[in-house]
Design a protein around this motif. Sequence first.
Motif, PDB file in Angstrom:
ATOM      1  N   VAL A 253       0.578  -1.256  -0.024  1.00  0.00           N
ATOM      2  CA  VAL A 253       0.057   0.017  -0.097  1.00  0.00           C
ATOM      3  C   VAL A 253       0.805   1.160   0.039  1.00  0.00           C
ATOM      4  CG1 VAL A 253      -1.727   1.163   1.319  1.00  0.00           C
ATOM      5  CG2 VAL A 253      -2.140  -1.124   1.233  1.00  0.00           C
TER       6      VAL A 253
ATOM      7  N   ALA B  51       1.372   3.608  -3.229  1.00  0.00           N
ATOM      8  CA  ALA B  51       0.378   4.585  -3.152  1.00  0.00           C
ATOM      9  C   ALA B  51      -0.914   4.159  -3.569  1.00  0.00           C
ATOM     10  CB  ALA B  51       1.039   5.869  -3.734  1.00  0.00           C
ATOM     11  N   LEU B  52      -1.548   3.013  -3.032  1.00  0.00           N
ATOM     12  CA  LEU B  52      -2.547   2.207  -3.564  1.00  0.00           C
ATOM     13  C   LEU B  52      -3.736   3.157  -2.851  1.00  0.00           C
ATOM     14  CD1 LEU B  52      -1.836  -1.413  -3.404  1.00  0.00           C
ATOM     15  CD2 LEU B  52      -1.656   0.039  -5.321  1.00  0.00           C
ATOM     16  N   SER B  53      -4.663   3.373  -3.226  1.00  0.00           N
ATOM     17  CA  SER B  53      -5.785   4.060  -2.778  1.00  0.00           C
ATOM     18  C   SER B  53      -6.749   3.031  -1.794  1.00  0.00           C
ATOM     19  CB  SER B  53      -6.908   4.548  -3.829  1.00  0.00           C
ATOM     20  OG  SER B  53      -7.183   3.627  -4.574  1.00  0.00           O
ATOM     21  N   GLY B  54      -6.658   1.756  -2.205  1.00  0.00           N
ATOM     22  CA  GLY B  54      -7.503   1.024  -1.482  1.00  0.00           C
ATOM     23  C   GLY B  54      -6.556  -0.306  -0.905  1.00  0.00           C
ATOM     24  N   GLU B  55      -7.172  -1.060   0.114  1.00  0.00           N
ATOM     25  CA  GLU B  55      -6.333  -2.081   0.694  1.00  0.00           C
ATOM     26  C   GLU B  55      -6.148  -3.435  -0.318  1.00  0.00           C
ATOM     27  OE1 GLU B  55      -4.618  -2.286   3.658  1.00  0.00           O
ATOM     28  OE2 GLU B  55      -4.879  -0.605   3.902  1.00  0.00           O
TER      29      GLU B  55
ATOM     30  N   ASP C 136      -6.169  -2.656 -10.141  1.00  0.00           N
ATOM     31  CA  ASP C 136      -5.721  -1.844 -10.898  1.00  0.00           C
ATOM     32  C   ASP C 136      -6.510  -1.462 -12.183  1.00  0.00           C
ATOM     33  OD1 ASP C 136      -3.926   0.299 -11.871  1.00  0.00           O
ATOM     34  OD2 ASP C 136      -2.637  -1.205 -12.636  1.00  0.00           O
TER      35      ASP C 136
ATOM     36  N   ASP D 232      -7.278   1.018 -13.840  1.00  0.00           N
ATOM     37  CA  ASP D 232      -6.976   2.092 -14.818  1.00  0.00           C
ATOM     38  C   ASP D 232      -5.668   1.474 -15.681  1.00  0.00           C
ATOM     39  OD1 ASP D 232      -9.000   3.689 -14.322  1.00  0.00           O
ATOM     40  OD2 ASP D 232      -8.017   4.444 -12.790  1.00  0.00           O
TER      41      ASP D 232
ATOM     42  N   ARG E  48      -2.530   1.861 -14.443  1.00  0.00           N
ATOM     43  CA  ARG E  48      -1.447   2.633 -14.171  1.00  0.00           C
ATOM     44  C   ARG E  48      -0.319   2.075 -13.477  1.00  0.00           C
ATOM     45  NH1 ARG E  48      -1.294   4.770  -9.232  1.00  0.00           N
ATOM     46  NH2 ARG E  48      -2.944   4.103  -7.549  1.00  0.00           N
TER      47      ARG E  48
END
Length: 73
Positions: free
Chosen positions: A16, A20-24, A49, A51, A53
């Motif tokens: 994470v 820099a992941l937005s979710g777990e 993921d 998108d 990215r």
Amino acid sequence: MFLDRDTAEEAAEEVVGRFALSGEPQLVRDALAGEDDAEDAQWLVVVDDPDGRLDASAFAAFAEEHEGWLEEE
């Protein structure tokens, strides 16, 4: 994919921050075909993921640092 739960849990916590992941990420037990013994299970750290990215080669290197490997859909 990781060979034991402890390593997978550590990797899930670290991934994470590193990426820099937005979710777990999701931790999933993947039993080998025909095996009932929990020690024969492999563990997946599932990262969404949608998108596209995130860099697959960076994830592969991260998995190798934890004696695991990358499996892509």
